[in-house]
Design a protein around this motif. Structure first.
Motif, PDB file in Angstrom:
ATOM      1  N   SER A 217     -38.585  31.629 -41.431  1.00 42.53           N
ATOM      2  CA  SER A 217     -37.331  31.087 -40.915  1.00 42.53           C
ATOM      3  C   SER A 217     -36.607  30.285 -41.985  1.00 42.53           C
ATOM      4  O   SER A 217     -37.230  29.728 -42.893  1.00 42.53           O
ATOM      5  N   TYR A 218     -35.283  30.262 -41.842  1.00 43.99           N
ATOM      6  CA  TYR A 218     -34.449  29.453 -42.733  1.00 43.99           C
ATOM      7  C   TYR A 218     -33.298  28.861 -41.920  1.00 43.99           C
ATOM      8  O   TYR A 218     -32.606  29.590 -41.192  1.00 43.99           O
ATOM      9  N   PRO A 219     -33.046  27.563 -42.030  1.00 47.65           N
ATOM     10  CA  PRO A 219     -31.861  26.985 -41.381  1.00 47.65           C
ATOM     11  C   PRO A 219     -30.604  27.462 -42.096  1.00 47.65           C
ATOM     12  O   PRO A 219     -30.566  27.542 -43.328  1.00 47.65           O
ATOM     13  N   THR A 220     -29.578  27.776 -41.331  1.00 49.92           N
ATOM     14  CA  THR A 220     -28.345  28.296 -41.943  1.00 49.92           C
ATOM     15  C   THR A 220     -27.668  27.258 -42.828  1.00 49.92           C
ATOM     16  O   THR A 220     -26.856  27.616 -43.684  1.00 49.92           O
ATOM     17  N   ALA A 221     -27.996  25.988 -42.636  1.00 53.23           N
ATOM     18  CA  ALA A 221     -27.403  24.955 -43.485  1.00 53.23           C
ATOM     19  C   ALA A 221     -27.734  25.168 -44.955  1.00 53.23           C
ATOM     20  O   ALA A 221     -27.006  24.720 -45.841  1.00 53.23           O
ATOM     21  N   LEU A 222     -28.842  25.890 -45.229  1.00 54.36           N
ATOM     22  CA  LEU A 222     -29.239  26.135 -46.610  1.00 54.36           C
ATOM     23  C   LEU A 222     -28.428  27.254 -47.259  1.00 54.36           C
ATOM     24  O   LEU A 222     -28.426  27.396 -48.480  1.00 54.36           O
ATOM     25  N   LEU A 223     -27.738  28.062 -46.452  1.00 50.62           N
ATOM     26  CA  LEU A 223     -27.033  29.219 -47.004  1.00 50.62           C
ATOM     27  C   LEU A 223     -25.842  28.819 -47.872  1.00 50.62           C
ATOM     28  O   LEU A 223     -25.494  29.533 -48.816  1.00 50.62           O
ATOM     29  N   ALA A 224     -25.222  27.702 -47.544  1.00 54.01           N
ATOM     30  CA  ALA A 224     -24.007  27.302 -48.260  1.00 54.01           C
ATOM     31  C   ALA A 224     -24.256  27.109 -49.747  1.00 54.01           C
ATOM     32  O   ALA A 224     -23.385  27.401 -50.582  1.00 54.01           O
ATOM     33  N   SER A 225     -25.453  26.632 -50.103  1.00 52.98           N
ATOM     34  CA  SER A 225     -25.739  26.342 -51.512  1.00 52.98           C
ATOM     35  C   SER A 225     -26.493  27.463 -52.221  1.00 52.98           C
ATOM     36  O   SER A 225     -26.720  27.394 -53.427  1.00 52.98           O
ATOM     37  N   ALA A 226     -26.870  28.504 -51.487  1.00 54.25           N
ATOM     38  CA  ALA A 226     -27.597  29.627 -52.094  1.00 54.25           C
ATOM     39  C   ALA A 226     -26.618  30.717 -52.513  1.00 54.25           C
ATOM     40  O   ALA A 226     -25.542  30.866 -51.920  1.00 54.25           O
ATOM     41  N   GLY A 227     -26.966  31.475 -53.543  1.00 51.83           N
ATOM     42  CA  GLY A 227     -26.132  32.588 -53.962  1.00 51.83           C
ATOM     43  C   GLY A 227     -26.279  33.765 -53.004  1.00 51.83           C
ATOM     44  O   GLY A 227     -27.337  33.962 -52.396  1.00 51.83           O
ATOM     45  N   LEU A 228     -25.214  34.554 -52.867  1.00 58.96           N
ATOM     46  CA  LEU A 228     -25.278  35.706 -51.967  1.00 58.96           C
ATOM     47  C   LEU A 228     -26.337  36.705 -52.420  1.00 58.96           C
ATOM     48  O   LEU A 228     -27.005  37.333 -51.586  1.00 58.96           O
TER      49      LEU A 228
ATOM     50  N   TRP B   1     -36.798  26.505 -50.462  1.00 60.03           N
ATOM     51  CA  TRP B   1     -35.336  26.584 -50.451  1.00 60.03           C
ATOM     52  C   TRP B   1     -34.731  25.193 -50.424  1.00 60.03           C
ATOM     53  O   TRP B   1     -33.751  24.918 -51.118  1.00 60.03           O
ATOM     54  N   GLN B   2     -35.290  24.317 -49.587  1.00 65.66           N
ATOM     55  CA  GLN B   2     -34.757  22.962 -49.481  1.00 65.66           C
ATOM     56  C   GLN B   2     -34.875  22.204 -50.801  1.00 65.66           C
ATOM     57  O   GLN B   2     -34.054  21.338 -51.101  1.00 65.66           O
ATOM     58  N   GLU B   3     -35.895  22.548 -51.594  1.00 66.46           N
ATOM     59  CA  GLU B   3     -36.075  21.926 -52.909  1.00 66.46           C
ATOM     60  C   GLU B   3     -35.200  22.571 -53.973  1.00 66.46           C
ATOM     61  O   GLU B   3     -35.158  22.119 -55.108  1.00 66.46           O
ATOM     62  N   GLY B   4     -34.506  23.648 -53.621  1.00 64.13           N
ATOM     63  CA  GLY B   4     -33.679  24.370 -54.575  1.00 64.13           C
ATOM     64  C   GLY B   4     -34.403  25.456 -55.323  1.00 64.13           C
ATOM     65  O   GLY B   4     -33.831  26.104 -56.211  1.00 64.13           O
ATOM     66  N   ASP B   5     -35.676  25.708 -54.973  1.00 61.89           N
ATOM     67  CA  ASP B   5     -36.469  26.734 -55.647  1.00 61.89           C
ATOM     68  C   ASP B   5     -36.408  28.039 -54.856  1.00 61.89           C
ATOM     69  O   ASP B   5     -37.401  28.499 -54.295  1.00 61.89           O
ATOM     70  N   VAL B   6     -35.207  28.645 -54.810  1.00 62.75           N
ATOM     71  CA  VAL B   6     -35.040  29.889 -54.054  1.00 62.75           C
ATOM     72  C   VAL B   6     -35.842  31.003 -54.705  1.00 62.75           C
ATOM     73  O   VAL B   6     -36.415  31.855 -54.021  1.00 62.75           O
ATOM     74  N   GLY B   7     -35.916  30.998 -56.043  1.00 63.81           N
ATOM     75  CA  GLY B   7     -36.702  32.010 -56.740  1.00 63.81           C
ATOM     76  C   GLY B   7     -38.165  31.957 -56.350  1.00 63.81           C
ATOM     77  O   GLY B   7     -38.819  32.988 -56.152  1.00 63.81           O
ATOM     78  N   GLY B   8     -38.708  30.727 -56.222  1.00 62.51           N
ATOM     79  CA  GLY B   8     -40.093  30.576 -55.795  1.00 62.51           C
ATOM     80  C   GLY B   8     -40.307  31.109 -54.393  1.00 62.51           C
ATOM     81  O   GLY B   8     -41.335  31.725 -54.094  1.00 62.51           O
ATOM     82  N   ALA B   9     -39.335  30.875 -53.512  1.00 66.05           N
ATOM     83  CA  ALA B   9     -39.431  31.374 -52.140  1.00 66.05           C
ATOM     84  C   ALA B   9     -39.428  32.901 -52.118  1.00 66.05           C
ATOM     85  O   ALA B   9     -40.183  33.528 -51.374  1.00 66.05           O
ATOM     86  N   VAL B  10     -38.569  33.501 -52.947  1.00 63.34           N
ATOM     87  CA  VAL B  10     -38.506  34.970 -53.018  1.00 63.34           C
ATOM     88  C   VAL B  10     -39.841  35.539 -53.500  1.00 63.34           C
ATOM     89  O   VAL B  10     -40.348  36.529 -52.952  1.00 63.34           O
ATOM     90  N   HIS B  11     -40.439  34.905 -54.500  1.00 61.85           N
ATOM     91  CA  HIS B  11     -41.738  35.367 -55.001  1.00 61.85           C
ATOM     92  C   HIS B  11     -42.812  35.239 -53.916  1.00 61.85           C
ATOM     93  O   HIS B  11     -43.672  36.111 -53.777  1.00 61.85           O
ATOM     94  N   LEU B  12     -42.756  34.146 -53.156  1.00 63.86           N
ATOM     95  CA  LEU B  12     -43.738  33.945 -52.096  1.00 63.86           C
ATOM     96  C   LEU B  12     -43.574  34.998 -50.999  1.00 63.86           C
ATOM     97  O   LEU B  12     -44.568  35.525 -50.478  1.00 63.86           O
ATOM     98  N   GLU B  13     -42.328  35.310 -50.648  1.00 69.72           N
ATOM     99  CA  GLU B  13     -42.076  36.358 -49.646  1.00 69.72           C
ATOM    100  C   GLU B  13     -42.617  37.706 -50.136  1.00 69.72           C
ATOM    101  O   GLU B  13     -43.199  38.490 -49.359  1.00 69.72           O
ATOM    102  N   THR B  14     -42.446  37.982 -51.418  1.00 70.28           N
ATOM    103  CA  THR B  14     -42.933  39.237 -51.999  1.00 70.28           C
ATOM    104  C   THR B  14     -44.447  39.328 -51.906  1.00 70.28           C
ATOM    105  O   THR B  14     -45.002  40.380 -51.536  1.00 70.28           O
ATOM    106  N   ILE B  15     -45.123  38.240 -52.227  1.00 65.62           N
ATOM    107  CA  ILE B  15     -46.588  38.222 -52.158  1.00 65.62           C
ATOM    108  C   ILE B  15     -47.066  38.414 -50.721  1.00 65.62           C
ATOM    109  O   ILE B  15     -48.035  39.135 -50.462  1.00 65.62           O
ATOM    110  N   TRP B  16     -46.377  37.781 -49.779  1.00 66.68           N
ATOM    111  CA  TRP B  16     -46.756  37.962 -48.375  1.00 66.68           C
ATOM    112  C   TRP B  16     -46.699  39.441 -47.986  1.00 66.68           C
ATOM    113  O   TRP B  16     -47.568  39.943 -47.263  1.00 66.68           O
ATOM    114  N   ASN B  17     -45.672  40.147 -48.453  1.00 61.49           N
ATOM    115  CA  ASN B  17     -45.583  41.578 -48.145  1.00 61.49           C
ATOM    116  C   ASN B  17     -46.785  42.336 -48.692  1.00 61.49           C
ATOM    117  O   ASN B  17     -47.326  43.235 -48.041  1.00 61.49           O
ATOM    118  N   ASP B  18     -47.210  41.978 -49.892  1.00 58.73           N
ATOM    119  CA  ASP B  18     -48.382  42.629 -50.486  1.00 58.73           C
ATOM    120  C   ASP B  18     -49.643  42.301 -49.686  1.00 58.73           C
ATOM    121  O   ASP B  18     -50.491  43.164 -49.460  1.00 58.73           O
TER     122      ASP B  18
END
Length: 321
Positions: free
Chosen positions: A149-160, A120-137
């Protein structure tokens, strides 16, 4: 894609929050005989280790025995992208093998990871989502608890929509401890009453019921700072209804936007659910379901506008200033 199993996420405002939460999570697991793997940044690893020692944990002895494994999040992440691209297939294969071995013999394992945070900090939110998905599997077939965990400071630049997808990949979403705080928010030193004609503020909130209280606190503190306390009661009522709609009906993170122009306060809540501001049909005896009616009664004007990734519910309140 496997549904979230035992996979929680904490959003936090300050490092002390995540250090305290992870130390408690790891300590509880170690006391129960679980194996614990913490993949964290150097600063967090050091602080969590110190917090565990304060709780009576012999960190060095547990690391030596293999019950506690401390790894560097950046090193682990980079190991799975030797050419700059995250190798998700390799990550899944290796984690399945490692988790399977760690849970052998019926032992439960607790994991905490900050690789997704780094993405997320690198701007690769899509990569983070894919990693979270794999963890579930990976954890679906094992007795494993996973905490992210995610710091709330990152939310301002991420899409809803991205925040919503991330939250949906977890079995539990834990809000920052400040959501339940009664302490006043610090004033923004960059804002002055002399600039009231163009004053504006915005904040993003994660989809938990505590976010409604946090949104009220944010609006109330802003109006106090702008010396608009005389309309606070109406504004707090309106933002409460709009935020509640975002959380309960849209199941979405939301952005509160406050803008003051001469004589008018503009309040809006944007969420990631297309549709309309839900109009409930409560009976005379029911308290809930009256959001639209309340906003209509309090606001001078209000509306609901469709946007590309959701909707914006807005209201205008006369300030007399």
């Amino acid at each position: 894609m496997a549904a979230p199993h035992d996979h929680a996420v904490i959003f936090y405002d300050h490092d002390s929050e995540i250090v305290s939460a992870v130390a408690a999570y790891a300590h509880e697991g170690l006391q129960a005989g679980d194996g614990v793997l913490l993949v964290a940044t150097p600063a967090h690893r050091s602080a969590i280790s110190a917090a565990l020692e304060d709780l009576g944990t012999d960190v060095a002895a547990l690391v030596e025995s293999g019950r506690l494994d401390l790894r560097d999040a950046q090193t682990v992440l980079d190991d799975f992208r030797p050419e700059g691209r995250l190798d998700l297939e390799r990550f899944e294969d290796e984690m399945r093998t490692e988790v399977g071995a760690a849970t052998g013999g019926g032992r439960r394992v607790r994991l905490f990871g900050e690789m997704v945070t780094l993405l997320w900090q690198e701007g690769d939110v899509g990569g983070a989502v894919h990693l979270e998905t794999i963890w579930n599997d990976v954890i679906a077939d094992h007795d494993v608890g996973l905490l992210c965990s995610y710091p709330t400071a990152l939310l301002a630049s991420a899409g809803l929509a991205e925040i919503r997808e991330t939250c949906a990949l977890h079995s539990e979403v834990l809000a920052p401890t400040t959501y339940g705080s009664t302490r006043p928010l610090p004033a923004d030193p960059g804002e002055h009453v002399a600039d009231l004609a163009t004053a504006q503020r915005t904040e993003v909130f994660v989809p938990t019921t505590a976010a409604v209280t946090a949104a009220r606190r944010f609006v109330g503190a802003t109006l106090e700072h702008w010396e608009l306390d005389h309309i606070a009661a109406d504004a707090l009522l309106v933002v409460s209804e709009m935020a509640t709609n975002a959380v309960l009906h849209a199941g979405s993170p939301f952005r509160v936007f406050i803008h003051h122009s001469p004589g008018v306060l503009h309040l809006s809540v944007r969420d990631a659910q297309r549709g309309w501001f839900e109009q409930g049909r409560p009976t005379d005896a029911e308290v809930n379901g009256r959001g639209v009616s309340i906003v209509e009664a309090v606001a001078e004007r209000w509306g609901c506008d469709a946007v590309s990734d959701g909707k914006v519910v807005w209201a205008e309140i006369s300030t007399g200033v």
